[in-house]
Write a protein that holds these residues in place. Structure first.
Motif, mmCIF file in Angstrom:
data_model
loop_
_atom_site.group_PDB
_atom_site.id
_atom_site.type_symbol
_atom_site.label_atom_id
_atom_site.label_comp_id
_atom_site.label_asym_id
_atom_site.label_seq_id
_atom_site.Cartn_x
_atom_site.Cartn_y
_atom_site.Cartn_z
ATOM 1 N N THR A 89 -3.755 31.221 3.351
ATOM 2 C CA THR A 89 -3.749 32.122 2.197
ATOM 3 C C THR A 89 -3.287 33.520 2.606
ATOM 4 O O THR A 89 -2.425 34.122 1.962
ATOM 5 C CB THR A 89 -5.167 32.190 1.577
ATOM 6 O OG1 THR A 89 -5.570 30.856 1.283
ATOM 7 C CG2 THR A 89 -5.189 33.006 0.308
ATOM 8 N N ASP B 81 5.116 27.057 0.920
ATOM 9 C CA ASP B 81 3.685 26.879 1.161
ATOM 10 C C ASP B 81 3.502 25.440 1.622
ATOM 11 O O ASP B 81 3.466 24.506 0.821
ATOM 12 C CB ASP B 81 2.913 27.138 -0.146
ATOM 13 C CG ASP B 81 1.418 26.858 -0.012
ATOM 14 O OD1 ASP B 81 0.997 26.314 1.022
ATOM 15 O OD2 ASP B 81 0.676 27.179 -0.964
ATOM 16 N N SER C 219 -1.542 25.798 7.096
ATOM 17 C CA SER C 219 -2.992 26.017 7.207
ATOM 18 C C SER C 219 -3.557 25.256 8.402
ATOM 19 O O SER C 219 -3.102 24.151 8.710
ATOM 20 C CB SER C 219 -3.681 25.515 5.940
ATOM 21 O OG SER C 219 -5.095 25.541 6.105
ATOM 22 N N LYS D 57 -7.404 20.094 7.489
ATOM 23 C CA LYS D 57 -5.983 19.820 7.750
ATOM 24 C C LYS D 57 -5.822 19.022 9.052
ATOM 25 O O LYS D 57 -6.740 18.925 9.846
ATOM 26 C CB LYS D 57 -5.201 21.140 7.824
ATOM 27 C CG LYS D 57 -5.348 21.998 6.564
ATOM 28 C CD LYS D 57 -4.732 21.306 5.352
ATOM 29 C CE LYS D 57 -4.736 22.158 4.103
ATOM 30 N NZ LYS D 57 -6.011 22.183 3.387
HETATM 31 C C1 LIG Z 1 -0.989 24.172 -1.162
HETATM 32 C C2 LIG Z 1 -2.036 25.009 -0.462
HETATM 33 N N1 LIG Z 1 -1.810 26.320 -0.264
HETATM 34 C C3 LIG Z 1 -2.713 27.094 0.379
HETATM 35 C C4 LIG Z 1 -3.897 26.589 0.861
HETATM 36 C C5 LIG Z 1 -4.882 27.505 1.509
HETATM 37 O O1 LIG Z 1 -5.014 27.295 2.905
HETATM 38 P P1 LIG Z 1 -6.151 28.057 3.691
HETATM 39 O O2 LIG Z 1 -7.438 27.360 3.388
HETATM 40 O O3 LIG Z 1 -5.772 27.945 5.150
HETATM 41 O O4 LIG Z 1 -6.158 29.466 3.253
HETATM 42 C C6 LIG Z 1 -4.182 25.232 0.688
HETATM 43 C C7 LIG Z 1 -5.441 24.679 1.185
HETATM 44 O O5 LIG Z 1 -5.740 23.524 1.060
HETATM 45 C C8 LIG Z 1 -3.220 24.414 0.006
HETATM 46 O O6 LIG Z 1 -3.446 23.110 -0.208
#
Ligand SMILES: Cc1ncc(COP(=O)(O)O)c(C=O)c1O
Length: 393
Positions: free
Chosen positions: A68, A165, A185, A190
């Motif tokens: 994020t 993303d 991520s 993950k």
């Molecule tokens: C498409 C997508 N974007 C962003 C994120 C956010 O990742 P993080 O938890 O590392 O901030 C996720 C988390 O599952 C996601 O599926």
């Protein structure tokens, strides 16, 4: 009556304390706990060489404390005028939306392709023409990779900036195009898990340097920057990856090939079992076979999904409507947002369900789930594919 063992939706699979020990010993020795320490440095180098196996250019990596934050900082670095539109697909995790808003832009929520459930350059081009959007956040939904070369051609042709993303797509999404930054991520759920964490990969070393600076409040650490070291160069945040998280990421990376093979094998058997029991009632995301799947999503008729949710609830099988509500449905209270019509995303979402998936799933678990899916889908038709056909022409 048959007794069913509860089946959780996800079971994270992180390295245990024995696998972590050599890295924790390095931390004890280094007494360096964050702020771009040696483990973080080595992790970026390991990831860069891995990505370079899938690119014809050098790949640069900046770790972040989450995907994020990686998204926010990469979008911020596009340096678009405040309030610029950024196209994003309706079918994604909320972090795609919040990152755009927190970077000071306006999300333009657009539709997806009916087959691979991804936003495509064609859909983005149409959305940008309608709204004047200046960037696209293309999502590798459910880990299905985006085509970086096609996005690079789109970016060059239109001047519209593209960021990918790929939060859940490590191992399947690479950075073949040097000019398209990709964000990953390392959350516990993950395939390359550090507990929390993320990284940005790009062929553009300036962009990566900027993201790294933004992840450290925006403080200049470059003696050649024409600005004293320690002075604020831009307004960033604290998005650094700690050495402890880097340690977990290293141990995760050591185990990744075995983890990926295991996840792929379970995913394949699971899908074959479902296809054999009721395949004619199911719809799958089209595209590449994922290197290390972390979720298991399938489409079916809306009423079949409702039946399946009830059945699963009664049998202790956890399910989740991943990425739902869709972004425009969340956006009721989140402004400013531009909502384009998203009939395909709504149709796909109406029958989409996430079933349990983890590297600990047994054949018995798969059989239990398949039995429930078979019962729920019996005598149903895949409405969504009928609805979707109208969007092909
Ligand atoms: C498409 C997508 N974007 C962003 C994120 C956010 O990742 P993080 O938890 O590392 O901030 C996720 C988390 O599952 C996601 O599926």
């Amino acid at each position: 009556m048959t007794h069913f063992r509860p089946i959780p939706l996800l079971v994270p699979h992180l390295p245990d304390r024995h696998a972590l020990a050599p890295y924790l010993e390095q931390i004890d020795h280094n007494r360096h706990y964050s702020n771009f320490g040696p483990l973080n440095h080595a992790l970026e180098a390991r990831l860069a060489s891995l990505f370079e196996e899938h690119a014809t250019h050098a790949v640069h990596i900046a770790t972040t404390s989450s995907a994020t934050l990686g998204l926010e900082l990469t979008l911020h670095n596009l340096d678009l005028p405040p309030g610029s539109g950024v196209v994003v697909p309706a079918l994604t995790f909320v972090a795609s939306l919040t990152a755009i808003l927190r970077a000071g832009y306006v999300p333009v929520i657009a539709d997806i392709d009916p087959d691979n459930w991804l936003i495509t350059p064609e859909i983005a081009a149409e959305a940008a023409t309608k709204t004047g959007a200046r960037a696209v956040l293309a999502v590798a939904a459910f880990g299905q990779p985006q085509n970086t070369q096609r996005w690079s051609a789109f970016q060059q042709k239109t001047g519209i900036k593209v960021v990918i993303d790929a939060a859940g797509a490590f191992g399947s999404q690479w950075t073949e195009a040097a000019d398209i930054p990709v964000v990953y991520s390392m959350h516990a759920t993950k395939s390359l898990a550090a507990g929390e964490g993320g990284f940005v990969a790009s062929g553009n070393s300036d962009l990566i340097d900027e993201v790294r600076q933004l992840s450290n409040f925006g403080i200049n650490l470059d003696t050649h920057a024409g600005l004293p070291v320690g002075h604020l160069s831009q307004v960033g945040s604290n998005a650094k990856l700690s050495e402890y998280h880097a340690a977990v990421a290293h141990a995760s990376l050591d185990q990744w090939p075995a983890q990926a093979a295991l996840r792929q094998r379970i995913h394949r058997t699971y899908r074959q079992t479902l296809d054999a029991s009721c395949g004619e009632h199911l719809q799958w995301q089209a595209g590449a076979i994922l290197a290390a799947p972390t979720t298991f999503c399938v489409g079916m008729a809306q009423e079949a999904r409702a039946r399946l949710e009830q059945l699963c609830h009664a049998r202790g099988i956890a399910t989740r409507r991943w990425y739902q509500p869709l972004l425009h449905q969340h956006a009721a209270k989140v402004e400013p947002t531009i909502k384009l019509p998203v009939p395909v995303a709504e149709s796909v979402a109406s029958g989409l369900i996430g079933l349990p998936f983890s590297s600990f799933m047994t054949q018995d678990d798969i059989t239990h789930v398949a039995e429930a899916v078979g019962l729920a889908t019996a005598n149903t038709r895949i409405q969504s594919s009928l609805t979707l056909d109208s969007h092909h022409g």
